[in-house]
Every structure is written in C-alpha cells, then in structure tokens.
Design an enzyme around this catalytic site. Structure first.
Site, PDB file in Angstrom:
ATOM      1  N   HIS A 174      -5.121  18.638  18.411  1.00 33.76           N
ATOM      2  CA  HIS A 174      -4.461  17.332  18.408  1.00 33.76           C
ATOM      3  C   HIS A 174      -4.926  16.457  19.565  1.00 33.76           C
ATOM      4  O   HIS A 174      -4.293  15.466  19.903  1.00 33.76           O
ATOM      5  CB  HIS A 174      -2.929  17.490  18.450  1.00 33.76           C
ATOM      6  CG  HIS A 174      -2.454  18.535  19.406  1.00 33.76           C
ATOM      7  ND1 HIS A 174      -1.859  19.704  18.990  1.00 33.76           N
ATOM      8  CD2 HIS A 174      -2.513  18.600  20.751  1.00 33.76           C
ATOM      9  CE1 HIS A 174      -1.563  20.438  20.043  1.00 33.76           C
ATOM     10  NE2 HIS A 174      -1.935  19.787  21.116  1.00 33.76           N
ATOM     11  N   HIS A 203     -12.633  19.586  22.538  1.00 29.59           N
ATOM     12  CA  HIS A 203     -12.275  19.416  23.942  1.00 29.59           C
ATOM     13  C   HIS A 203     -13.342  18.674  24.740  1.00 29.59           C
ATOM     14  O   HIS A 203     -13.163  18.423  25.926  1.00 29.59           O
ATOM     15  CB  HIS A 203     -11.947  20.743  24.628  1.00 29.59           C
ATOM     16  CG  HIS A 203     -10.649  21.325  24.166  1.00 29.59           C
ATOM     17  ND1 HIS A 203     -10.092  22.447  24.742  1.00 29.59           N
ATOM     18  CD2 HIS A 203      -9.773  20.943  23.207  1.00 29.59           C
ATOM     19  CE1 HIS A 203      -8.946  22.723  24.139  1.00 29.59           C
ATOM     20  NE2 HIS A 203      -8.735  21.823  23.205  1.00 29.59           N
TER      21      HIS A 203
END
Length: 457
Positions: A174, A203
């Site tokens: 998310h 990430h």
C-alpha cells in the site's frame, strides 16, 4: 444460480489484515456471497480470525460462508483467489535475530524486512513456504490468482516467477497510494484532485508524475511545491500516525534525485548508504531516522492485539471501514469484468525497459476479466535506474541462492547491499551472514544451514 467466488486466505491468523481485506470484500455486491476459507497453522489465531470474519458477515448482512482449515491443500480446493499474509519465524525469534546479530558488528537497521541482511534472511525463510503454496495451487487450483502480501515483496515475487512461471501472481503493497495520501496532506490538496504515475520496484518506486488538476482541466506539476516546502521547513508535516518517523529522508532524496520515492523514510534510509553510518549520530538526529523501528512496532502491535482480540470476542458487531488495500478491487474486476487500475509487483517482462527483464517491477496494472495486465512504462530517468539497480543486485543474488541452493550467493547478496557494504568489510560481511544462518538454523532450508558451533570456512 450464479457461482460465487471462493477466496482462500493463507496466514489468516494475521487477523487485523484479514479483517481489512474481508471487510472490503464483503462490501462489494459481486463478492458478498463468497466462500471464504481461512487457513493458519496457529489454532488460536485461526479461531480468533473465524470469530472476526463471522461477525463481519453478520454486521454487513452478507451471504458469505466462512470455513476454517489447518490443511493448506484443503483450503485451496476450488479457490479462485488466494490471499497470502504471513511472517515466517514471527517477531520472536526471527525478527529479534535479524536485528540483534548485526548489531554485534555495528550494523544498525530500521525495518530489515525488504533489503539488507534482514531482508535476505527473511527471504530465505519465506520463499520456500510461498513455493509450497504455488506447488499446491498448481495441483489443486492452477487458474486461481495469487495475491501476495508478504515481505520481502520483490524477492518473493521474483522467486515465484522463476520457479512457478505459470502461477498468476501479483505482489501487493500500500506504499504507492499511502504516500500519495501523505503528500496530498502536506500540500493541503484533496487526493482526488491529484494525478500521479509511479514505477520502479517494491519499496523503491518513484512518482514519475505528481500533478494537481486545475479548474480548466489542465494539470500543474507539484514537485516544485514539494521541494519549496521542504527547503522552507514547512514539509514534511508532523507524522499523523507515528511521531518516531518524521519522513525527512524522502524529502532530502527528492532534492537530490528530482523524484519522490513511494516507500517511507524509515525504509529508504536502510536501502541506501547515505543515512545510517557508524560514528555519525548527527545524521540520525538531522533526518530523524528511527533505528530499531520494526521491533518497536512489533511489540506495540502484539500488545495492542491483546486488547483488540478481547474486544472482538465480546462485540456483537464489528465496525468496518474501507481499507486502502487492492485485494477486493482486483477480485471484483476479475469476477465482474469491471476494469480497475492497481499498482502491482509482477515480473518486469519489459514494462520498465531500463531494468532487467526478470526482476520484480512495481507498475500500474489494468485489471479486468482477463486478469492482471501490467502497463508499459519505458525507461526510467537514469539516476532512478542506477539507484534501483543497487537494490536489484541484492534481490537477484538472494533469488539465485534459493534457485540453485548455493549458500555462497547469500554472502554475495549481503556483499552487494548498499548499507551493509558501507559499514562492514568483507570478512565482517561473511562472518555476519554465517552467524545469521547459524542463528536461523531451524527456520531456513537444509542447504543453507550452518552449525551453531562451526562456521563455514
């Protein structure tokens, strides 16, 4: 009567996450009559999740059926969607090991679940279990879609694609939508008025565009506002969820790279060699870097869960808010054909032309009745490609170790890690990896094990 979907949740003892995903699912008309199979190896956590899921069904008046299983293969029978969320080795002993052993060498970490020696070890513990799920899916429900919510996301996605290329999988996080919300909050602009496009790896994806829709329908680039706000000391605004994590690292990198990264500052600080350095407490202070943040969160979550579990057990109904997870959107689009766009982690396959074909890329994906379809990005700006490659090196070597069962590639992966290599020499890196393999002996594959008394030469 129209067939209803079956959704299998492996690692259903992750009760809070399960509640969010199942709560979303049950609020969609196309999915509200689903059979939901919960599977976990921990009977107590499975029972707690069954209670929560049952109360969600009751609260919403849904027609869904809840099943529980201790057998993974049984839970997968007839599945259309398989959601995976687990942490092999848990907070104790494995997360503690991932932080405490490196500290003996002076290597400090913040999260240690994605990259670095902590990410490598977590991948080594996790991938074999994901492969077992894939093996069972190929035998029992080969057409099901695997929705994988496990870290280290990029290593996991890459390893699944290498060993089980026929599995329909997507890794879900998310960070893209979460960071967009944070930036909108800093800018005091409604999120629905912002248009963005992001790409990279999990990430370490970057917003290639971050724009504000104007009254005349045109769009204005918001990057100058973000840079100005940081330089003026107005951004980042104080964290609304964790005062330990002030988010300065990402703003600093924006001024250096020209683009904002999608994952948090506490994560990003350990993916690069610039922020956590032995003998440089000034950097920790300047950028507000929360060392040992993940263990602190684990302790807080464990404590918080004790109260939540009791509250859920006694509650008649459970309050449900829509989460920001993509799972229910994907299921709805595949089941109904109603299209949606999500950010997913998939095998690159040329979507980002400046990154390797076989790496796990995070890109916008169209989802409809044909499944998850990644979109073409092209080449990233060269400075972003260069930084991302430093992380891909670690992921590639970890996957190579798992595929070939070659322990030496775990040393190579740590050797290439930007933060580890900036802090330790080669002898220290080799010795640290061996110490971690010995400490994790009971949680890793046979080929990777080292005796606790005898280090590898």
């Amino acid at each position: 009567m129209t067939r209803q979907p079956k959704i299998t949740f492996i690692g259903a003892g992750s009760t809070v996450f399960m509640k969010n995903v199942i709560g979303d699912v049950l609020q969609r008309p196309s999915l509200s009559g689903a059979t939901i199979a919960l599977m976990d190896v921990n009977p107590q956590r499975l029972e707690e999740s069954e209670i929560v899921a049952g109360k969600l069904v009751k609260t919403l008046g849904a027609a869904a059926t809840i099943e529980t299983h201790s057998s993974q293969r049984k839970a997968l029978e007839g599945a259309d969607f398989v959601v995976v969320a687990f942490q092999i080795g848990g907070y104790e002993p494995c997360t503690v090991t991932d932080f405490e052993v490196p500290k003996k060498y002076g290597l400090r970490q913040t999260i240690a679940d994605t990259l670095g020696v902590g990410g490598i070890m977590r991948g080594l513990r996790t991938v074999p279990h994901l492969w077992k799920i894939c093996e069972d899916m190929m035998a029992i429900c080969p057409d099901a879609i695997l929705l994988q919510y496990v870290n280290p996301m990029a290593i996991n996605t890459w390893a699944i694609a290498e060993k089980y290329p026929l599995i329909k999988q997507v890794g879900l996080c998310h960070s893209v939508q979460g960071t967009a919300f944070e930036l909108a909050r800093d800018l005091e602009i409604p999120l629905e008025e912002i248009r963005y496009r992001a790409a990279g790896i999990n990430h370490m994806a970057f917003y290639l565009k971050f724009e504000h829709r104007q009254a005349d329908g045109s769009y204005r680039d918001l990057y100058p506002d973000l840079v100005r706000g940081y330089r003026d000391g107005r951004f980042p605004k104080p964290s609304h969820w964790n005062p330990r994590c002030p988010n300065k690292v990402r703003y600093e990198m924006l001024t250096r790279l020209g683009y904002f990264v999608t994952e948090s500052s506490e994560h990003f600080a350990e993916y690069t060699p610039y922020f956590i350095k032995d003998g440089r407490p000034d950097l920790i202070e300047k950028f507000g870097i929360p060392l040992d943040e993940y263990p602190k969160r684990c302790i807080e979550q464990i404590e918080r869960w004790k109260g939540q579990a009791a509250a859920y057990r006694s509650a008649e109904n459970i309050e449900i808010e829509e989460s920001h997870e993509y799972a229910s959107s994907i299921m709805n689009s595949v089941w109904t054909g109603e299209p949606s766009v999500i950010y997913g982690n998939v095998r690159n396959n040329g979507c980002i032309t400046s990154l390797p074909e076989n790496c796990a890329a995070e890109v916008p994906c169209l989802v409809d009745a044909s499944g998850i379809q990644p979109t073409f990005i092209g080449a990233l700006p060269p400075q972003l490609t260069a930084l991302i490659r430093t992380n891909i090196n670690v992921q590639e070597l970890t996957v190579a170790a798992l595929m070939t069962e070659n322990r030496e590639h775990l040393h190579h992966a740590a050797m290439m890690d930007p933060h580890t290599a900036a802090e330790l020499d080669l002898d220290q890196i080799w010795s640290l990896v061996d110490d971690l393999l010995a400490a994790h002996r009971d949680w890793i594959p046979q080929w990777a094990r080292i005796s606790k008394n005898v280090q590898a030469a």
